[in-house]
Scaffold this motif. Structure first.
Motif, PDB file in Angstrom:
ATOM      1  N   UNK A 237       0.965  -1.166   0.124  1.00  0.00           N
ATOM      2  CA  UNK A 237       0.241  -0.182  -0.113  1.00  0.00           C
ATOM      3  C   UNK A 237       0.879   1.214  -0.126  1.00  0.00           C
ATOM      4  N   UNK A 238       1.899   1.342   0.648  1.00  0.00           N
ATOM      5  CA  UNK A 238       2.926   2.371   0.800  1.00  0.00           C
ATOM      6  C   UNK A 238       3.585   2.661  -0.496  1.00  0.00           C
ATOM      7  N   UNK A 239       3.801   1.609  -1.209  1.00  0.00           N
ATOM      8  CA  UNK A 239       4.298   1.569  -2.596  1.00  0.00           C
ATOM      9  C   UNK A 239       3.319   1.970  -3.678  1.00  0.00           C
TER      10      UNK A 239
ATOM     11  N   UNK B 113      17.165  -5.279  -6.149  1.00  0.00           N
ATOM     12  CA  UNK B 113      17.608  -3.746  -6.196  1.00  0.00           C
ATOM     13  C   UNK B 113      16.283  -2.831  -6.070  1.00  0.00           C
ATOM     14  N   UNK B 114      15.184  -3.376  -6.720  1.00  0.00           N
ATOM     15  CA  UNK B 114      14.069  -2.884  -6.506  1.00  0.00           C
ATOM     16  C   UNK B 114      13.462  -2.549  -5.010  1.00  0.00           C
TER      17      UNK B 114
ATOM     18  N   UNK C  80      15.111   2.050   0.869  1.00  0.00           N
ATOM     19  CA  UNK C  80      15.772   3.444   1.036  1.00  0.00           C
ATOM     20  C   UNK C  80      14.973   4.722   0.805  1.00  0.00           C
ATOM     21  N   UNK C  81      14.029   4.558  -0.137  1.00  0.00           N
ATOM     22  CA  UNK C  81      13.498   5.719  -0.510  1.00  0.00           C
ATOM     23  C   UNK C  81      12.081   5.949   0.009  1.00  0.00           C
ATOM     24  N   UNK C  82      11.187   4.800   0.410  1.00  0.00           N
ATOM     25  CA  UNK C  82      10.024   5.067   0.768  1.00  0.00           C
ATOM     26  C   UNK C  82       9.561   4.577   2.079  1.00  0.00           C
ATOM     27  N   UNK C  83      10.004   3.110   2.219  1.00  0.00           N
ATOM     28  CA  UNK C  83       9.736   2.299   3.352  1.00  0.00           C
ATOM     29  C   UNK C  83      10.605   2.378   4.540  1.00  0.00           C
TER      30      UNK C  83
END
Length: 127
Positions: free
Chosen positions: A38-40, A79-80, A86-89
């Motif tokens: 959901x966050x993504x 990698x994803x 690193x960027x969202x979670x």
């Protein structure tokens, strides 16, 4: 068994087991898994779709003839995952102590090693 064959087997089994054990949480709709996707902005299609891809990758890694392909796909998937952490979670997701990030990192490193060890089997590299 020789130590080299034990190492080769461990390099395949560890990432495959990590990928396979996370499938339960993706396919059962565990709250933490739903939160992540959901966050993504990928729930539920991304969760189920990625679970299917991870199952295929784990099988490819375990089969010696296709280890190189599974490892390349594993590098891409992890990698994803690492980028998402690193960027969202964040490294720590819902107070997991960074476990998911660590598992993704271990899987990524093992897959990179497998790609390197099996580079002569890769058709477009070997030409």
């Amino acid at each position: 068994m020789k130590s080299k064959s034990i190492l080769d087997m461990a390099l395949r089994i560890v990432p495959a087991v990590i990928l396979l054990q996370t499938l339960y949480f993706k396919f059962s709709g565990a709250p933490e898994s739903i939160h992540i996707f959901e966050t993504l902005g990928l729930e539920p299609v991304g969760r189920i779709g990625l679970g299917v891809v991870e199952l295929i990758v784990a099988i490819l890694i375990l089969v010696p003839r296709t280890t190189w392909l599974g490892a390349i796909l594993g590098v891409g998937i992890m990698s994803g995952a690492l980028f998402s952490h690193i960027t969202k979670l964040g490294v720590v997701v819902q107070n997991d102590g960074g476990t998911l990030f660590t598992l993704a990192l271990v899987t990524f490193i093992f897959c990179v090693i497998l790609v390197w060890k099996n580079r002569k089997q890769i058709p477009f590299v070997n030409k």
